[in-house]
Design a protein around this motif. Structure first.
Motif: not given
Length: 167
Positions: A105-110, A112-117
């Motif tokens: 869906v193109g939610d790059t911010k979410a 990136a946050q998921l990758a950090a988590r």
């Protein structure tokens, strides 16, 4: 104790009503039967009924997310996959399915946050991420949709980990 008996005992201790566990398991089984019988909408309804009884089952949330994705219910898909990750923080399939959805869906911010988590959950130091997504083989590039093509919903049986950067 056997795992199912232990689960039933835990729910009974939490609710005081063993009939709720029986209803939960019946709805789960009905959902599985409907999905394997080619009735994903009915499967989704039974799974939603089961999760209303017990919200702690991460595998159930993952199943609801996949069923919602197959039905193209994006908001329910995302909600369910987020709950799957919260309920089962070490379930690789849940993390990868959510990652795939966020990228789709193109939610790059979410994403990136998921990758950090995910890195924190896996015990990696902050900022250290797993290997990047490998590029597709050259012969597969022709099959990829172009910018104007619609992105297809995932198939119900897909595991959601192909190309996942989180695990």
């Amino acid at each position: 104790d056997q795992p199912l008996i232990a689960e039933a005992d835990a729910l009974h201790a939490a609710t005081g009503d063993p009939s709720l566990r029986l209803r939960f398991l019946a709805l789960m089984n009905l959902s599985n039967l409907e999905a394997s019988g080619g009735e994903p909408e009915q499967a989704l309804q039974h799974a939603l009924g089961a999760v209303a009884l017990d919200e702690r089952d991460g595998r159930l949330w993952l199943r609801i997310g996949r069923l919602a994705g197959a039905a193209r219910l994006a908001a329910l898909e995302r909600h369910s996959l987020e709950h799957a990750v919260l309920a089962s923080p070490h379930n690789q399939l849940a993390w990868c399915a959510l990652d795939a959805l966020l990228r789709r869906v193109g939610d790059t911010k979410a994403a990136a946050q998921l990758a950090a988590r995910a890195a924190t959950t896996r015990g990696l130091p902050p900022g250290a991420l797993p290997l990047p997504v490998p590029s597709p083989p050259p012969h597969a590039a022709a099959a990829l949709p172009g910018p104007s093509s619609a992105v297809a919903a995932p198939q119900l049986g897909s595991e959601g980990c192909e190309g996942c950067v989180l695990w």
